[in-house]
Design a protein around this motif. Structure first.
Motif, PDB file in Angstrom:
ATOM      1  N   SER A 159      -6.981   0.559 -12.911  1.00  0.00           N
ATOM      2  CA  SER A 159      -5.981   1.626 -12.848  1.00  0.00           C
ATOM      3  C   SER A 159      -5.208   1.680 -14.158  1.00  0.00           C
ATOM      4  O   SER A 159      -5.014   0.660 -14.808  1.00  0.00           O
ATOM      5  N   GLY A 160      -4.766   2.864 -14.521  1.00  0.00           N
ATOM      6  CA  GLY A 160      -3.974   3.050 -15.727  1.00  0.00           C
ATOM      7  C   GLY A 160      -2.493   3.200 -15.453  1.00  0.00           C
ATOM      8  O   GLY A 160      -1.679   3.160 -16.361  1.00  0.00           O
ATOM      9  N   TYR A 161      -2.149   3.372 -14.167  1.00  0.00           N
ATOM     10  CA  TYR A 161      -0.757   3.588 -13.779  1.00  0.00           C
ATOM     11  C   TYR A 161      -0.397   2.684 -12.607  1.00  0.00           C
ATOM     12  O   TYR A 161      -1.273   2.185 -11.898  1.00  0.00           O
ATOM     13  N   GLU A 162       0.920   2.553 -12.401  1.00  0.00           N
ATOM     14  CA  GLU A 162       1.433   1.792 -11.262  1.00  0.00           C
ATOM     15  C   GLU A 162       2.685   2.473 -10.736  1.00  0.00           C
ATOM     16  O   GLU A 162       3.466   3.030 -11.509  1.00  0.00           O
ATOM     17  N   ILE A 163       2.831   2.446  -9.414  1.00  0.00           N
ATOM     18  CA  ILE A 163       4.101   2.810  -8.780  1.00  0.00           C
ATOM     19  C   ILE A 163       4.464   1.641  -7.877  1.00  0.00           C
ATOM     20  O   ILE A 163       3.805   1.392  -6.870  1.00  0.00           O
ATOM     21  N   ALA A 164       5.478   0.877  -8.282  1.00  0.00           N
ATOM     22  CA  ALA A 164       5.962  -0.253  -7.491  1.00  0.00           C
ATOM     23  C   ALA A 164       7.126   0.225  -6.631  1.00  0.00           C
ATOM     24  O   ALA A 164       7.794   1.204  -6.967  1.00  0.00           O
ATOM     25  N   SER A 165       7.373  -0.468  -5.533  1.00  0.00           N
ATOM     26  CA  SER A 165       8.419  -0.075  -4.580  1.00  0.00           C
ATOM     27  C   SER A 165       8.230   1.380  -4.154  1.00  0.00           C
ATOM     28  O   SER A 165       9.196   2.134  -4.024  1.00  0.00           O
ATOM     29  N   ALA A 166       6.989   1.757  -3.958  1.00  0.00           N
ATOM     30  CA  ALA A 166       6.643   3.146  -3.654  1.00  0.00           C
ATOM     31  C   ALA A 166       6.984   3.517  -2.219  1.00  0.00           C
ATOM     32  O   ALA A 166       6.782   2.734  -1.302  1.00  0.00           O
ATOM     33  N   ALA A 167       7.481   4.721  -2.055  1.00  0.00           N
ATOM     34  CA  ALA A 167       7.611   5.306  -0.726  1.00  0.00           C
ATOM     35  C   ALA A 167       6.243   5.901  -0.395  1.00  0.00           C
ATOM     36  O   ALA A 167       5.657   6.605  -1.216  1.00  0.00           O
ATOM     37  N   VAL A 168       5.723   5.577   0.780  1.00  0.00           N
ATOM     38  CA  VAL A 168       4.388   6.038   1.168  1.00  0.00           C
ATOM     39  C   VAL A 168       4.522   6.920   2.398  1.00  0.00           C
ATOM     40  O   VAL A 168       5.030   6.497   3.424  1.00  0.00           O
ATOM     41  N   GLU A 169       4.040   8.138   2.282  1.00  0.00           N
ATOM     42  CA  GLU A 169       4.095   9.120   3.378  1.00  0.00           C
ATOM     43  C   GLU A 169       2.661   9.489   3.747  1.00  0.00           C
ATOM     44  O   GLU A 169       1.894   9.934   2.894  1.00  0.00           O
ATOM     45  N   ARG A 170       2.307   9.291   5.006  1.00  0.00           N
ATOM     46  CA  ARG A 170       0.969   9.679   5.454  1.00  0.00           C
ATOM     47  C   ARG A 170       0.898  11.191   5.559  1.00  0.00           C
ATOM     48  O   ARG A 170       1.825  11.838   6.035  1.00  0.00           O
TER      49      ARG A 170
END
Length: 177
Positions: A159-170
Protein backbone atom coordinates in the motif's frame (compact mmCIF):
# COMPACT_ATOMS: atom_id res chain seq x y z
CA UNK A 1 -24.61 43.64 22.45
CA UNK A 2 -25.58 40.98 19.92
CA UNK A 3 -22.29 41.56 18.10
CA UNK A 4 -20.30 41.09 21.32
CA UNK A 5 -22.22 37.89 22.10
CA UNK A 6 -21.51 36.41 18.71
CA UNK A 7 -17.83 37.33 18.98
CA UNK A 8 -17.58 35.72 22.42
CA UNK A 9 -19.33 32.55 21.30
CA UNK A 10 -16.92 32.27 18.38
CA UNK A 11 -14.03 32.35 20.86
CA UNK A 12 -15.38 29.57 23.06
CA UNK A 13 -13.30 26.36 23.30
CA UNK A 14 -16.01 24.40 21.48
CA UNK A 15 -16.06 26.84 18.56
CA UNK A 16 -12.25 26.80 18.32
CA UNK A 17 -12.24 23.01 18.25
CA UNK A 18 -14.94 22.91 15.55
CA UNK A 19 -13.03 25.39 13.42
CA UNK A 20 -9.72 23.47 13.72
CA UNK A 21 -11.15 20.13 12.54
CA UNK A 22 -11.06 20.09 8.74
CA UNK A 23 -13.94 18.48 6.90
CA UNK A 24 -13.02 15.17 5.32
CA UNK A 25 -12.99 15.35 1.53
CA UNK A 26 -14.63 12.46 -0.36
CA UNK A 27 -11.94 11.19 -2.72
CA UNK A 28 -12.21 9.26 -5.96
CA UNK A 29 -9.56 6.57 -6.40
CA UNK A 30 -7.94 8.35 -9.33
CA UNK A 31 -7.12 11.30 -7.03
CA UNK A 32 -4.57 9.04 -5.29
CA UNK A 33 -2.55 8.64 -8.50
CA UNK A 34 -0.20 11.47 -9.53
CA UNK A 35 -1.35 12.81 -12.90
CA UNK A 36 2.07 12.37 -14.52
CA UNK A 37 2.42 8.66 -13.56
CA UNK A 38 1.87 6.23 -16.42
CA UNK A 39 3.04 2.68 -15.66
CA UNK A 40 2.07 1.40 -19.12
CA UNK A 41 4.28 3.78 -21.08
CA UNK A 42 7.22 1.34 -21.32
CA UNK A 43 4.98 -1.43 -22.77
CA UNK A 44 3.19 0.50 -25.52
CA UNK A 45 5.47 -0.65 -28.36
CA UNK A 46 5.53 -4.31 -27.32
CA UNK A 47 3.19 -6.84 -28.90
CA UNK A 48 1.96 -8.49 -25.69
CA UNK A 49 -0.47 -10.80 -27.49
CA UNK A 50 2.51 -12.50 -29.18
CA UNK A 51 3.91 -13.63 -25.81
CA UNK A 52 2.86 -16.88 -24.12
CA UNK A 53 2.50 -17.08 -20.34
CA UNK A 54 5.57 -19.29 -19.98
CA UNK A 55 7.74 -17.13 -22.26
CA UNK A 56 10.76 -15.86 -20.25
CA UNK A 57 10.18 -12.37 -21.72
CA UNK A 58 6.58 -12.38 -20.41
CA UNK A 59 7.73 -13.54 -16.97
CA UNK A 60 10.42 -10.83 -16.91
CA UNK A 61 7.91 -8.14 -17.95
CA UNK A 62 5.46 -9.28 -15.26
CA UNK A 63 8.22 -9.11 -12.62
CA UNK A 64 9.20 -5.62 -13.83
CA UNK A 65 5.57 -4.47 -13.81
CA UNK A 66 5.08 -5.80 -10.27
CA UNK A 67 8.15 -3.83 -9.10
CA UNK A 68 6.85 -0.65 -10.79
CA UNK A 69 3.40 -1.10 -9.21
CA UNK A 70 4.83 -1.85 -5.75
CA UNK A 71 6.82 1.39 -5.94
CA UNK A 72 4.04 3.47 -7.51
CA UNK A 73 4.27 7.12 -6.46
CA UNK A 74 1.59 8.68 -4.29
CA UNK A 75 -0.13 12.05 -4.59
CA UNK A 76 1.83 13.96 -1.95
CA UNK A 77 -0.70 16.81 -2.03
CA UNK A 78 -3.06 14.46 -0.13
CA UNK A 79 -0.57 13.59 2.62
CA UNK A 80 -1.99 14.64 5.98
CA UNK A 81 -5.41 15.58 4.58
CA UNK A 82 -8.72 14.56 6.14
CA UNK A 83 -10.30 12.20 3.64
CA UNK A 84 -13.14 9.75 2.99
CA UNK A 85 -12.68 6.87 0.58
CA UNK A 86 -15.00 4.02 -0.36
CA UNK A 87 -13.79 0.61 -1.45
CA UNK A 88 -13.49 -3.08 -0.66
CA UNK A 89 -12.00 -4.77 2.41
CA UNK A 90 -9.01 -7.11 2.25
CA UNK A 91 -8.60 -8.30 5.88
CA UNK A 92 -5.17 -8.44 7.47
CA UNK A 93 -6.19 -9.54 10.98
CA UNK A 94 -9.58 -11.27 11.13
CA UNK A 95 -10.35 -12.33 14.71
CA UNK A 96 -13.54 -13.45 16.49
CA UNK A 97 -13.88 -9.84 17.70
CA UNK A 98 -13.79 -8.44 14.16
CA UNK A 99 -11.31 -6.85 11.78
CA UNK A 100 -9.14 -3.99 12.99
CA UNK A 101 -6.59 -3.83 10.18
CA UNK A 102 -7.25 -4.21 6.47
CA UNK A 103 -6.32 -3.02 3.01
CA UNK A 104 -8.87 -0.84 1.22
CA UNK A 105 -8.88 -1.49 -2.52
CA UNK A 106 -10.80 0.11 -5.40
CA UNK A 107 -12.40 -2.95 -6.99
CA UNK A 108 -13.88 -6.30 -6.03
CA UNK A 109 -11.34 -9.14 -6.02
CA UNK A 110 -8.25 -6.94 -5.83
CA UNK A 111 -5.39 -8.56 -3.89
CA UNK A 112 -7.29 -11.83 -3.55
CA UNK A 113 -8.12 -13.28 -6.98
CA UNK A 114 -5.99 -11.02 -9.16
CA UNK A 115 -2.58 -9.39 -8.87
CA UNK A 116 -2.80 -6.46 -6.47
CA UNK A 117 -3.33 -2.95 -7.83
CA UNK A 118 -0.48 -0.41 -7.79
CA UNK A 119 0.55 0.78 -4.32
CA UNK A 120 -1.08 4.17 -4.98
CA UNK A 121 -4.41 2.33 -5.26
CA UNK A 122 -4.18 0.50 -1.92
CA UNK A 123 -4.79 2.08 1.50
CA UNK A 124 -3.71 0.38 4.73
CA UNK A 125 -6.54 1.01 7.21
CA UNK A 126 -6.26 0.68 10.98
CA UNK A 127 -9.46 1.08 12.99
CA UNK A 128 -9.22 2.10 16.65
CA UNK A 129 -11.11 -1.08 17.62
CA UNK A 130 -12.12 -4.27 15.76
CA UNK A 131 -15.10 -3.80 13.44
CA UNK A 132 -17.58 -6.62 14.05
CA UNK A 133 -19.23 -8.43 11.16
CA UNK A 134 -16.78 -7.16 8.56
CA UNK A 135 -15.67 -9.69 5.91
CA UNK A 136 -13.40 -9.88 2.88
CA UNK A 137 -14.67 -7.78 -0.03
CA UNK A 138 -17.34 -5.98 2.02
CA UNK A 139 -17.84 -2.41 0.83
CA UNK A 140 -16.97 0.32 3.31
CA UNK A 141 -16.28 4.02 3.54
CA UNK A 142 -13.32 4.94 5.70
CA UNK A 143 -12.53 8.40 6.94
CA UNK A 144 -9.56 9.85 8.75
CA UNK A 145 -6.21 11.43 8.02
CA UNK A 146 -4.64 10.09 4.84
CA UNK A 147 -0.88 9.57 5.15
CA UNK A 148 1.63 8.67 2.48
CA UNK A 149 3.08 5.50 4.05
CA UNK A 150 4.22 2.18 2.61
CA UNK A 151 2.98 -1.08 4.07
CA UNK A 152 3.94 -4.41 2.53
CA UNK A 153 1.83 -7.48 3.10
CA UNK A 154 3.61 -10.64 1.97
CA UNK A 155 0.38 -12.09 0.60
CA UNK A 156 -1.77 -9.13 -0.38
CA UNK A 157 0.40 -6.37 -1.88
CA UNK A 158 2.01 -3.04 -1.07
CA UNK A 159 0.00 0.00 0.00
CA UNK A 160 1.10 3.57 -0.64
CA UNK A 161 -1.24 5.19 1.88
CA UNK A 162 -2.47 4.69 5.43
CA UNK A 163 -5.44 5.87 7.46
CA UNK A 164 -4.89 5.14 11.16
CA UNK A 165 -7.65 5.56 13.75
CA UNK A 166 -10.04 5.31 10.82
CA UNK A 167 -13.79 5.56 11.14
CA UNK A 168 -15.22 2.61 9.21
CA UNK A 169 -18.76 2.73 7.83
CA UNK A 170 -20.25 -0.32 6.15
CA UNK A 171 -21.96 0.42 2.85
CA UNK A 172 -24.91 -1.52 1.55
CA UNK A 173 -24.72 -2.07 -2.18
CA UNK A 174 -28.04 -2.67 -3.85
CA UNK A 175 -28.43 -4.25 -7.24
CA UNK A 176 -30.68 -2.78 -9.87
CA UNK A 177 -33.76 -4.46 -11.33
Amino acid sequence: MAVAGSLLSACSPDAAQEQSVPAAQELAWDALVPKEWDPTQRYRNISLEALRDNDPRAIQMLDEMRAVWDNAPVNIALDGKAAKLSGFVVPLDATPDGIREFLLVPYFGACIHTPPPPANQIVHVIAPAPVKGLHAMDTVRVSGTLKAARYASADMGVSGYEIASAAVERLVVTQGP
